[in-house]
Design a protein around this motif. Sequence first.
Motif, PDB file in Angstrom:
ATOM      1  N   SER A 303       0.813  -1.219   0.000  1.00 46.80           N
ATOM      2  CA  SER A 303       0.000   0.000   0.000  1.00 46.80           C
ATOM      3  C   SER A 303       0.847   1.271   0.000  1.00 46.80           C
ATOM      4  N   LYS A 304       0.705   2.058  -1.058  1.00 47.49           N
ATOM      5  CA  LYS A 304       1.473   3.306  -1.153  1.00 47.49           C
ATOM      6  C   LYS A 304       1.024   4.312  -0.101  1.00 47.49           C
ATOM      7  N   SER A 305      -0.236   4.239   0.307  1.00 49.60           N
ATOM      8  CA  SER A 305      -0.719   5.191   1.311  1.00 49.60           C
ATOM      9  C   SER A 305      -0.013   4.992   2.644  1.00 49.60           C
ATOM     10  N   ILE A 306       0.428   3.774   2.941  1.00 48.90           N
ATOM     11  CA  ILE A 306       1.154   3.536   4.186  1.00 48.90           C
ATOM     12  C   ILE A 306       2.513   4.217   4.142  1.00 48.90           C
ATOM     13  N   TYR A 307       3.214   4.119   3.021  1.00 43.75           N
ATOM     14  CA  TYR A 307       4.490   4.831   2.884  1.00 43.75           C
ATOM     15  C   TYR A 307       4.277   6.332   3.128  1.00 43.75           C
ATOM     16  N   GLU A 308       3.225   6.874   2.538  1.00 40.08           N
ATOM     17  CA  GLU A 308       2.964   8.309   2.658  1.00 40.08           C
ATOM     18  C   GLU A 308       2.618   8.694   4.089  1.00 40.08           C
ATOM     19  N   ALA A 309       1.823   7.851   4.761  1.00 42.93           N
ATOM     20  CA  ALA A 309       1.477   8.120   6.151  1.00 42.93           C
ATOM     21  C   ALA A 309       2.722   8.091   7.032  1.00 42.93           C
ATOM     22  N   MET A 310       3.584   7.116   6.823  1.00 38.34           N
ATOM     23  CA  MET A 310       4.829   7.031   7.587  1.00 38.34           C
ATOM     24  C   MET A 310       5.705   8.254   7.347  1.00 38.34           C
ATOM     25  N   ALA A 311       5.706   8.745   6.102  1.00 40.73           N
ATOM     26  CA  ALA A 311       6.498   9.929   5.775  1.00 40.73           C
ATOM     27  C   ALA A 311       5.970  11.181   6.465  1.00 40.73           C
ATOM     28  N   HIS A 312       4.732  11.136   6.943  1.00 35.25           N
ATOM     29  CA  HIS A 312       4.152  12.237   7.714  1.00 35.25           C
ATOM     30  C   HIS A 312       4.236  11.964   9.223  1.00 35.25           C
ATOM     31  N   GLY A 313       4.999  10.956   9.609  1.00 32.36           N
ATOM     32  CA  GLY A 313       5.215  10.692  11.021  1.00 32.36           C
ATOM     33  C   GLY A 313       4.040  10.055  11.727  1.00 32.36           C
ATOM     34  N   LEU A 314       3.261   9.257  11.016  1.00 31.98           N
ATOM     35  CA  LEU A 314       2.138   8.576  11.641  1.00 31.98           C
ATOM     36  C   LEU A 314       2.511   7.146  12.008  1.00 31.98           C
ATOM     37  N   ALA A 315       2.179   6.741  13.229  1.00 32.81           N
ATOM     38  CA  ALA A 315       2.243   5.325  13.568  1.00 32.81           C
ATOM     39  C   ALA A 315       1.190   4.599  12.735  1.00 32.81           C
ATOM     40  N   VAL A 316       1.429   3.330  12.447  1.00 31.08           N
ATOM     41  CA  VAL A 316       0.545   2.588  11.546  1.00 31.08           C
ATOM     42  C   VAL A 316       0.048   1.309  12.211  1.00 31.08           C
ATOM     43  N   ILE A 317      -1.242   1.058  12.079  1.00 31.45           N
ATOM     44  CA  ILE A 317      -1.795  -0.261  12.391  1.00 31.45           C
ATOM     45  C   ILE A 317      -2.258  -0.851  11.069  1.00 31.45           C
TER      46      ILE A 317
END
Length: 390
Positions: A303-317
């Motif tokens: 998922s490309k959206s996960i890469y983008e979220a991580m690049a904005h400093g978001l923890a991911v579940i």
Amino acid sequence: MQNWKIVFVVNSYIDRPGNIGLRVGKVIDKLEELGIPSLVISRGGRVGSEFVRVENLPAWFGLVARMFNAVRMYANKNFRSRLFDIKIFEWLVNRKMEAISRFVREGKGVVHLVESSPELVRVFQRAGYVVILDVPIAPASFVVNQFFLNKKIDGFSDVSYLVPLERKAFELADRIVVPSIFVKNCIEADGMASGKIMVIPFGTDVGDRRFSRSVRKDSALKACFAGVVGKRKGVDVLLDAWAKVCDQSDTLFLCGRLTPQIKAAISNLGKKANVLAPGFVQVEEFFQASDLYVFPSYLEGSSKSIYEAMAHGLAVITTFESGSVVEDGVSGLIVAAGSVEELAAAIARLKADRELLWSLQKGAFDAVKKFTWSKYAHELIEQYKEIGNA
């Protein structure tokens, strides 16, 4: 690679956000930077240059493909849209073989094929070219076995007609490139030897962005999801989990096109939870406003959206099936796809432990910096060199 010519054959638009061809454009850019010529055959979007020759497919093809997809989405979910799409694509690409031959000339061709077409693999190999098959998502056999046959969740189309096509393409290709261990495992489960499958994760561009989040003391939690807001992405599971552990002080943003089932599910929640669906939007402002990115998908490639979220400093579940680069306990939490209980527990854990939330946010930002589009392009070009010299 002086004698090798790279030919991209892509059933998508190049350089267009939201399309498979976006990442292919990153590879073409890197080749151009290195002075290595390439030929691009696609639906369009790329402009030619000194080192990039472009052969666009007719404009009507994109329109017809979207029409086929619309029939499947809104009229008959088992309509064989992809089969018609692939067959027309094969016919159009065959008509470009003379242009490909002129481009390769006395050199040797490496074809980067983004479509699981055994017909095209055979055509290119008969012409003396080596073929790297780009498989961006789990194969149809996974969908059929996991979802369609056992009705694990609703909404999946019957794509069993694609299984023999994909398996033959996997068998014939000289090399297969996938974005995650999840996709690699799925192809291996189809009986394909692992030696020809290479995992090259996608990328993102952090740019000059710096990690600036701090440990928040208030109890309210803000979480975000981006993509098609539907059951395949596990959004129904997310809504159930959110309602279990969150209240009106917490906010869940669902960014993207709402499917009718999820729209109804949000309505049914009523005042039990604060869920906002802003629609198809630029997600950056929602990333910045959120603490957490939740993506409990049943099926992706990476998922490309996960890469983008991580690049904005978001923890991911997220789930293993999302094919992400998230490391459990370091940059996020991994839960079982379809498990309301595991997802609810993970959300509750981060809602209660803000030190852990901050640690995962920092871990996500630091981790994703290693996955740039430049690295993605470099690793693919190394594959071209290796397979070309084999």
